[in-house]
Every structure is written in C-alpha cells, then in structure tokens.
Design an enzyme around this catalytic site. Structure first.
Site, PDB file in Angstrom:
ATOM      1  N   GLU A 759      43.195  33.666  52.565  1.00 18.58           N
ATOM      2  CA  GLU A 759      43.542  34.916  51.681  1.00 18.58           C
ATOM      3  C   GLU A 759      44.198  35.385  52.966  1.00 18.58           C
ATOM      4  O   GLU A 759      42.809  35.594  53.920  1.00 18.58           O
ATOM      5  CB  GLU A 759      42.399  35.086  51.164  1.00 18.58           C
ATOM      6  CG  GLU A 759      41.826  34.350  49.617  1.00 18.58           C
ATOM      7  CD  GLU A 759      40.718  35.401  49.417  1.00 18.58           C
ATOM      8  OE1 GLU A 759      40.232  36.894  48.914  1.00 18.58           O
ATOM      9  OE2 GLU A 759      40.155  34.171  48.698  1.00 18.58           O
ATOM     10  N   CYS A 793      40.147  43.899  53.238  1.00 22.63           N
ATOM     11  CA  CYS A 793      41.362  43.457  52.995  1.00 22.63           C
ATOM     12  C   CYS A 793      41.773  44.804  51.512  1.00 22.63           C
ATOM     13  O   CYS A 793      43.104  44.449  51.782  1.00 22.63           O
ATOM     14  CB  CYS A 793      41.339  42.332  53.111  1.00 22.63           C
ATOM     15  SG  CYS A 793      40.245  41.478  51.706  1.00 22.63           S
TER      16      CYS A 793
END
Ligand SMILES: Cc1cc2nc3c(=O)[nH]c(=O)nc-3n(C[C@H](O)[C@H](O)[C@H](O)COP(=O)(O)OP(=O)(O)OC[C@H]3O[C@@H](n4cnc5c(N)ncnc54)[C@H](O)[C@@H]3O)c2cc1C
Length: 1004
Positions: A759, A793
């Site tokens: 990720e 994020c």
C-alpha cells in the site's frame, strides 16, 4: 406515575383539553393548503418524505433557475412521474404544460418559503419584533432565538453573538412600551405580574466554532466569553436568557457554561438552561443540578424538553458503538419527562420551570402535579414552538394563561435546517401531534400513563428479542471497537493521566525480539517526541544483517509447526492479543501522543483499528480455514483450501504505528506465516508494543520477530532474502516500487516467487459541488486535510471546488482554519501538532514553497518556535492539475485548492494523478453522486463525509494505480494475499459406487 388518583386527574384534564379544542387542527396538518398536503403525502410515503425533506434541505443552495430545475427533476423525476402533490399542485396553479420548468420552480420556491415562514417569526430583526409584538397582542409571550446552526469560524461566532446584541438593542427601544401580559397581580410592569417581557434563547455551540468535548475546558471558556456578553446585555433589559441544549456531545460543556455563568452573576435569577428528558443521563443530571443550586444558594430555571435530536443521537451512537444516550421507547421519554417535571416542581423554591411540550398528556400531567404540589403560578410556565400545535397553544392560553412561544428568526439557509427538524418531528410515527391531529388516535391511548405504555412496550420488545447472532468459530460476530467518547469525563481524564504515567517510563532501552528472546545490540537509535525533540521516548536497539538473518532463520524454523496449527487455534492468539490491547487502550494511545504526535482522538482511533484488525482477521481465518467443496458432481470431491506462504517480512510505516503494523502482522500470522517485522525507525517503541501484546498472548517462539533497524543497513537484506516468501509493505510509492523491483529477482536457494502486498501513497481529492452543504463540507475538509497534520495516506491534499461556490467555500474554510491552533498534540486545544520528524518538516516546507510559487497562499498558520517539528497549516489557492502540488504526494498539512468550472471537470481533475487511493464528494445532487460512484476512480470514495478514518470491515481500505497493488486491508479478501490456494480432488467412486454427499448434484 405511581399515584393512581393523580393519574386519573391527569387523564380527566387531558380529556377536557381535547374537548375544548375538538375539531381544530394545527395548520401543518391542514390538507386544504399545500403544506398540509405535503405533510400528508410524506406520512403516507416514506420515499417521498425523504426526497422532499432532502430537497427542502438543499433548496437554499439552488441559487439559479437551472440548478433548481435540475434538482427538481433529480429528486422527483420528470413531470409525468411526479407525485400528485407536486404535479397536481402545479397544474392547478396552471404552471406545468407549456411553461414547464420555470413555472414549477416558482411554484415550489413560493411554497417552500411559505412553509419555512410557518416556523420562523421573521427573516430579520425588524420583522421578527413586529411579529412577536403581534403574538403578544394575542396573549402569547415569546422567547426569541437567532437561527444559526453551524458556526465554522470565530467570525461567524461573532456575527451570531452580534446579532443577539443588536436584537437586544432593538428590543431595548421597544419593550417598555409593550403592555404586560395579564396575570394575577404581582409587578404591573412584568408579564403575568412576574415574568420579564424580553426572553431570549441561545445555541451555545454557535458561539464557538471548535466546541468539542475533547477540549472541554477550552470549549467552556470560549463559549462563556460570548455568552457572558449576551447575558450582560440581557441583564440591562432585566430580561431572561435561556441556554438551549443541543446534541449529547456538548451536553456537559453546556451545563458547565451555565453553572459558571450563574456563579458569575449569582443574584440574577433570570438565567435558564434546557434539559432533555429523552437523555438517560437526565435522571442523574437534574438532581445534581438542583443540589448544586441549593449548595451554591443560587436560583435557577430549567426548561424541560424531550429533545430534538433523537434520530441523530441513536445513529451516531450506533455508528461509534457507544451506549445509546437516549431512551429508545417513546413512552420512556414521556415517563422520564413526568418524573423530572415532578422533581423540578418539588424544588420550585430554587428552580423556575418551563414546561416545553406540545403533548397534551405531558402538559396535563405538569398542570396537575403543579396543582397537587401547590406550586405558585410564577414558578412555572408553558412553552411551545412557534408555528406548531396552534390548538394546543390556544388551549394552554385558556387554561393556564402563561404560554410562551419559541420564535426563531433569521436567514433562510439556517432556517431550512430548522424547518427540516420540525418537519421530521411532526411526521415522526411517534409524534403526539401526528397521532392526535393527523391520525386521530384513541384519546384514551394518547392520555395513558406513559409508565404503563413503556412497561407494555418493554415487555413486547423482550418477547420479540432477536437471537444473538453468532460469528465464526462460536465467537461473537465482528464489531468495531468503540471509539473514544469524550462526552465521558473518565475518557477525558484518562489521557492526561496516562500521558503522565507513560512519561515516567520514557528513555528505556528496547531490545530486538528474535525467536522468543530479547536481543540487545550495541547500535541504538533514540526515538523522540516530535513536539519536543529533546524528550527521548525510548532508545531502540538496531538490527543489522546478522540479527535480521537470525530472525529470518527463526521464522523459517517456526514455520512448519505454525503452518500446521489449526486456523481456529491461530486465531485465538489474535483474540488474546486484542484483549490485551483493549485492556491497555489508553496507555497505548498515550504512547502514540508522545512518540508520533497524534492528537488524543487520533491516537485512540489507531489503537481501536489495531484491535479491529486482530478481531477481524481472526474471524476471517476461521472461515477461510475450513476447506470448501467446489463443484457438486457426484462421485467426486473437490476441496479448495489455503496454505500460508512461509516467512513474511512486514515493513511498516510510522503514521499508523500500531494499526497498520498489527494489521499486516496479524494477517500474516493468522494465515499461518511467520513474521519478521521492521517497524518505522521513528515509532519503534510503539512497534515494541506488538512484542508485548503477542508475548502476553503466548504466541509460540519464532512466529513473530521484531527487528527494528536502519533501512540502509538491513532493508535490502530483508527484502532480498531467498527465505522470505512474502513482503507486506505500507509506505511511500518510491520505497514500495523499489521493493517490488528488488523482490522480482530470484536468488539461489529461493523456493517461492515473492508475493508483495503493498500500500503506497495518495494524492486524494475532495470535490465540492455547487449545491454542497458547506456547513458540513468545510469542517470535514479541514479535518481530512489537517487531522494528524495531514500525515495519513488517505488525507485530503486537493480540494476541487466548483466555481459557483468557490469563493464562499474558501472564505469559510480559511476562516475556520484561522480559528485552529497548532501546538503540542498532548494539549487538546491544538488542532494540529508537529509533523513526524525533521526530514518530513523540511520536505513539507519545500513543497509549501513550491505551492506558493505555483499558486497563492490562502492561509498559513502560525507555529510554535520551541524546537518542535512544526510546519504551518497551509492552504494554497489557484492550483491547476499540472502543478506539482496537485500531483506529488506531500504527506503533510499542505492543501491545494482548485477551481473547476463544472462537475465533469472536477471529476476529470480528481482522476488526473497517478494515484487512486481515497476521494470525496460533497454534493446534494443525486445525479452527481451517481456519476462520482462510477467515474471517480479511487479505492475508497466517500460521499458527503470526511475521507479519512476507514473502519475495518466497514470500509476495507486500499487503492490502485500507484497507490497500491489493489488489496483491501480490513476486507474479506485481504488474507487471501497471504496464502496460496490449493485444490484437492478425490475420485470417491470405487467399483462403481460412490458415497452420496449432501450437496451432490444427484439424479432427481
Ligand atoms: C419552547 C421549546 C424549546 C425547545 N428547546 C429545545 C432545546 O433547547 N433542545 C432540544 O433538544 N429541543 C428543544 N425543543 C424541541 C423539543 O425537543 C421537541 O419539540 C420535543 O421533543 C417534542 O416533544 P413533545 O412533548 O412536544 O411531543 P411528543 O410527540 O410527545 O414527543 C416527541 C419526542 O419524543 C422523543 N422520542 C421520539 N421517538 C422516541 C423513541 N423512539 N424513544 C424515545 N424517545 C423518543 C423525541 O424527543 C421527540 O422529539 C424545544 C421545544 C420547545 C417547545
């Protein structure tokens, strides 16, 4: 009510009340008028009701003919599909047919405005005063309230306060001229001989835009500052000031504001507060408040209401897994009201009572109780909302004489929010007014003692109780760990206490943990508090290649036995670790406040998410652990099942130091892999907590190994190892792609192609449509962009605003940002703290400079200059898609604001980066929301809410493009990435016969 005789008198009075108003209807339910028809249709048709009330809500934003026409079509369909109440109404008015849209627009506009006017006493001070004077002539006193729900800045709070001051100035000129309302003697200058003519109500949270129980003291002080100014002005008029009650979240703050105001002016008796009978807490708050008043020798006044936010309170509590703060059976609220009214009436020597209800049973009960207790007239009065229950108010006027109407006034925009609340209240199935006047329910039932009704409904509910659902392996079904609840004093107190406790433990040395043993190294790195880098959190031993090699070997050795441990048994270790984390939840949060600078709520949310991962993956593995039969052909058994891959390297980021670390680690472990875990260098103490959790859970040696170390020394060694079969990584795109690249190479002795679960970053956008609710959009964008300093994020780093609302949105966003403070995260007054480290500080500052050249600064906050790693909260306007700050991930509090000409362009820009992680849209256009679902291509899209804070199981998280390889942490398919599927096929037919399986596709 446990007094039968009294109850009989209440019922008799209620019947008499009904008979005096028989045949009358509140104007809301008058089907002769358009509003009455809409109410009637709404009560018959739930879908229409939702569409209609949503339309009323968006209506003030529809400032052009086209917007209005489009929304009418989107909400109600084409003319031929429209519900009769709209199309027939318009046809009757001759507005459809050849004139089409424009006329329908006019028809709806006129009618909705009229509907709002029903509840709002005026749009400005002059009109409001004129109308209130008219009400007085009819015998009604007033309590006036300025509409203004969501205050987003200090400027807006000042405007709200100044409107009150101006209103009071205007009233000052007039009120002495008013003829007092008649009473039975007393002071001839006062209403009813005892009550001030001027009576105002304020919404306290509109007086401070950051009111938040997390910063309890800051909120109380800030609200009080403005309430005090209004209060002083009220005192100049010898008037009455009531502090309204809002959502449960702010209840304790409001009570505290009231108490402090009272103590500042102990001899002024005309300050009141509202308590809500629907809150379970009120049974405790009310006696406490009365006892407090007695102890302080002050006279108080309480307006008792049932409460206006029932749906919101239940939904919010359910969403956060908090105890529901309100009664859930309507009659319980009614019974609580009577119980509490009695308590107030019994204390009439120190507490004046305002009974605010439209319910004839409730009002009759108050009247009879007051009579029984011999409460003097001047110690209680009745109040109803302007525009509602006209027959009830006339009835009260006749019987009691003392009735006050709650009169909101002000702009249409906040007015619509108020209107929707009133429409909901009146059309709710449980509404007394609906049942009495729209449904003609039996009077006997309406007047029944609510305690009896409640008992009956509780019994019915108990009988119908659903069987508790079971989760996999006999566990309870998965539920998200409850979020911190700062309405609770114990939760508020826990943070300073735990932070102080943690501080006592700072500076310890943390060893590695390999093969179940602590390993010390000579090489160490300190981890520091980013808000105060001179404060060392811990000293971390650093793994070199030798230690990493040892850890890989230990994991490899432990693997066969761990692989062969039953999935349900592996799951138990996660459940145990979750229990330990739950027990230590405040302490683990406190470490995060100090080691990485999370705000209290952010830190707690991280620990909750870590617990969620443990609980969720445990259950997922139990489900996946049972081989599944595939195909149903008789004589053949095909079993599909999963096996772990081997040694997993878990490389974790610092921004969710426990949650993401434990998420990746626990997924790998429960799937049967053995882990070598490398935490981020700046959050290695938190990383060590995973050692503690798994040790206490009793995880076998070698299954989990903790090897913090310098990336430059051991990072490649770990990734390149031929014995590593799986790498789970969360972090920047650069490092992620490098890992993918290196992992592609096969080294001698390597048995597996390495699997990468990866990720990476995001450049997440939120679109603000031209009909967006800015009251919602502004705080959510601010939070998405600057919560935890923008270091998620998922954080919003671009806000794309449609031209039509750009100026207004930006003005409100910047004003709200101006109200926030930057400073140490451990102080809840600070919205933002320091960023992760000096490196991050430098990079973010560089990007801010780039942004300043590419666009123009809309806002740049002040920051403390005490050595912490602070960067200003920065908002930059004039940004175009090609600009660097619109394309590159910054990972800090820099927000790019872009002006798009229309929704299509906004979507195109939102998709125009190499990332696809999260996105958001604020819109009330059903078509645009549908378009966004289809075309806004991100892993997690959020409509009309903030775009951070994904919950395990509810918003499985992860993106595509350069944001990741398409995995979803906290989702059903996540564990599959940590395992290899296998299928075993057995031919079960021997010598022509085959056992019959239950699910065989047998000959019928
Ligand atoms: C003068 C005045 C001032 C007000 N000020 C405030 C204020 O400051 N803050 C505020 O919150 N409200 C305020 N209100 C609004 C008030 O809360 C509602 O008008 C009131 O709840 C309606 O109650 P009722 O007795 O008139 O009607 P009823 O029909 O008897 O009661 C409706 C109420 O019952 C409760 N209820 C509904 N369903 C359930 C259920 N399933 N389980 C349990 N309870 C349920 C809800 O509170 C709902 O509003 C004020 C009202 C008036 C008249």
């Amino acid at each position: 009510m446990n007094n039968t005789e009294l109850n009989n008198r209440v019922i008799a009075r209620g019947k008499e009340f009904f008979s005096t108003i028989s045949g009358e209807k509140p104007s809301l339910f008058n089907k002769g008028a358009w509003m009455g028809k809409v109410m009637d249709w709404s009560m018959q048709n739930e879908t229409f009701k939702i569409q209609m009330f949503r339309f009323v809500d968006v209506f003030p934003s529809l400032t052009t003919g086209k917007l209005l026409t489009d929304h009418i079509r989107e909400y109600f369909g084409e003319e031929k599909d429209m519900p009769p109440v709209l199309s027939t109404g318009a046809k009757v008015a001759g507005m459809l047919g050849s004139f089409g849209g424009a006329m329908l627009n006019k028809f709806l506009t006129t009618n909705i405005q009229e509907m709002a006017r029903q509840f709002i006493v005026g749009e400005n001070t002059k009109e409001a005063i004129k109308n209130m004077e008219r009400l007085r002539k009819d015998g009604f006193a007033f309590v006036v309230d300025v509409l203004g729900e969501a205050t987003l800045s200090e400027k807006e709070a000042d405007i709200y306060m100044n409107t009150y001051l101006e209103l009071l100035d205007s009233l000052k000129k007039e009120y002495k001229e008013w003829k007092p309302l008649p009473g039975k003697g007393g002071d001839a200058n006062l209403d009813w001989g005892h009550a001030p003519k001027v009576n105002v109500a304020v919404k306290p949270t509109a007086l401070f835009c950051l009111a938040n129980p997390q910063d309890f003291e800051g909120s109380v002080v800030a609200i009080l500052e403005r309430v005090r100014k209004i209060a002083k002005k009220v005192m100049e008029l010898d008037g009455f000031l009531c502090i309204d009650m809002e959502s449960y979240r702010h209840k304790d703050i409001i009570i505290e504001v009231y108490k402090r105001l009272k103590l500042e002016f102990p001899n002024y008796d005309q300050f009141g507060i509202v308590l809500q009978a629907y809150l379970v807490d009120t049974d405790k708050d009310l006696p406490e408040l009365l006892a407090w008043a007695r102890q302080k020798s002050v006279k108080i006044s309480i307006r008792l209401v049932k409460g206006a936010y029932w749906d919101m309170e239940t939904v919010k509590a359910k969403q956060n897994d908090w105890a529901i703060p309100v009664w859930t059976i309507k009659a319980e609220s009614d019974a609580a009201y009577e119980r509490q009214a009695k308590m107030i009436l019994e204390s009439s020597d120190i507490c004046h009572f305002a009974c605010a209800s439209h319910n004839i049973r409730t009002i009759s009960a108050v009247m009879e109780m007051a009579k029984e207790l011999n409460v003097p007239d001047e110690r209680y009065e009745f109040q109803v909302l302007y525009g509602m229950a006209e027959p009830v108010r006339r009835g009260i006027l006749k019987v009691a004489g003392r009735i006050r109407l709650y009169c909101p006034y002000g702009d249409m925009v906040p007015g619509m929010g108020y209107l929707v609340r009133r429409l909901l209240e009146n059309t709710a199935n449980e509404s007394f007014l609906r049942q009495s006047f729209a449904e003609d329910a039996q009077i006997e039932r309406l007047l029944e003692d609510p305690e009896i009704t409640a008992q009956r409904e509780r019994a019915a509910r108990a009988a119908a109780k659903k069987q508790e659902a079971k989760g996999p392996g006999g566990l309870k079904p998965f539920y998200n760990e409850a979020m911190v609840d700062f309405t609770r004093a114990d939760h508020r107190a826990a943070f300073p206490k735990e932070i102080a406790e943690v501080r006592k433990q700072l500076g310890k040395t943390y060893p590695l943990f390999i093969n179940g043993k602590e390993v010390k190294t000579a090489d160490t790195i300190p981890s520091v508090n980013p808000n105060k880098p001179s404060e060392t959190i811990g000293v971390i031993c650093q793994a070199g290649t030798k230690e990493v090699g040892d850890a890989i070997a230990a994991a490899k050795k432990a693997f066969p036995a761990w692989r062969d441990t039953e999935p349900k048994d592996r799951a138990q270790y996660l459940i145990k670790a979750a229990a330990v984390a739950r027990r230590r939840i405040f302490e683990l949060s406190a470490w995060q406040v100090l080691e990485i600078g999370k705000q209290w709520d952010q830190a707690y949310a991280d620990v909750c998410e870590a617990i969620d991962f443990l609980e969720y993956y445990a259950r997922e593995m139990i489900t996946l652990g049972t081989p599944k039969r595939v195909g149903n052909a008789p004589g053949e058994l095909n079993h599909y099942f999963y096996e772990p891959k081997g040694v997993a390297a878990v490389i974790a980021p610092w921004n969710f130091p426990l949650a993401i670390s434990l998420g990746m680690t626990s997924a790998a472990i429960v799937a049967g892999n053995c882990v070598v875990f490398k935490p981020s260098g700046i959050t290695s103490v938190i990383g060590y907590h995973i050692v503690e959790l798994f040790r206490e859970a009793g995880l076998p040696e070698g299954v989990f190994n903790y090897t913090p170390g310098r990336g430059s020394v051991m990072g490649d060694f770990l990734v390149d190892s031929p014995d590593v079969s799986l790498i789970a990584f969360t972090g920047s795109m650069e490092v992620g792609l490098r890992i993918i690249d290196r992992a592609a190479k096969v080294y001698p002795g390597q048995e597996n192609v390495k699997k990468i679960v990866c990720e990476m970053g995001g450049k997440n956008a939120i679109i603000i449509d031209d009909d967006a609710d800015l009251d919602e959009a502004v705080p959510h964008v601010l939070y998405s962009a600057f919560g935890f300093q923008g270091q998620k994020c998922s954080a919003c780093s671009r806000v794309i605003v449609l031209d039509a609302v750009y100026d207004k949105f930006v003005e409100r966003l910047v004003s709200m940002a101006q109200a926030t403070l930057v400073g140490p995260s451990e102080d809840p007054a600070h919205y933002m703290g320091a960023v992760a480290d000096d490196k991050a500080m430098k990079t973010i500052k560089e990007y801010a400079e780039i942004g300043k050249k590419e666009g123009h600064v809309l806002y740049e906050s002040k920051v403390p200059s005490d050595g912490g790693y602070y960067v200003p909260m920065t908002i930059i306007g004039g940004i175009k898609p090609e600009h660097r700050i619109a394309q590159e991930e910054i990972f800090g509090p820099v927000l790019a604001v872009m002006r798009a000409k229309d929704f299509d362009q906004a979507i195109e820009w939102a998709n125009s980066t190499k990332f696809a992680l999260t996105g958001g849209v604020f819109s009330r256009s059903p078509e645009h929301l549908t378009q966004a679902r289809r075309q806004f291509r991100v892993g997690n899209l959020y409509l009309n809410r903030n775009n951070t804070g994904a919950l395990v199981g509810r918003q499985p998280f992860g993106g595509s493009k350069m944001s990741g390889v398409g995995t979803k942490a906290g989702g059903h398919d996540y564990l599959l990435h940590f395992m290899d599927p296998r299928v075993v096929t057995e031919n079960t037919m021997r010598r022509g016969f085959a056992p019959v399986e239950e699910d065989d596709d047998w000959v019928a």
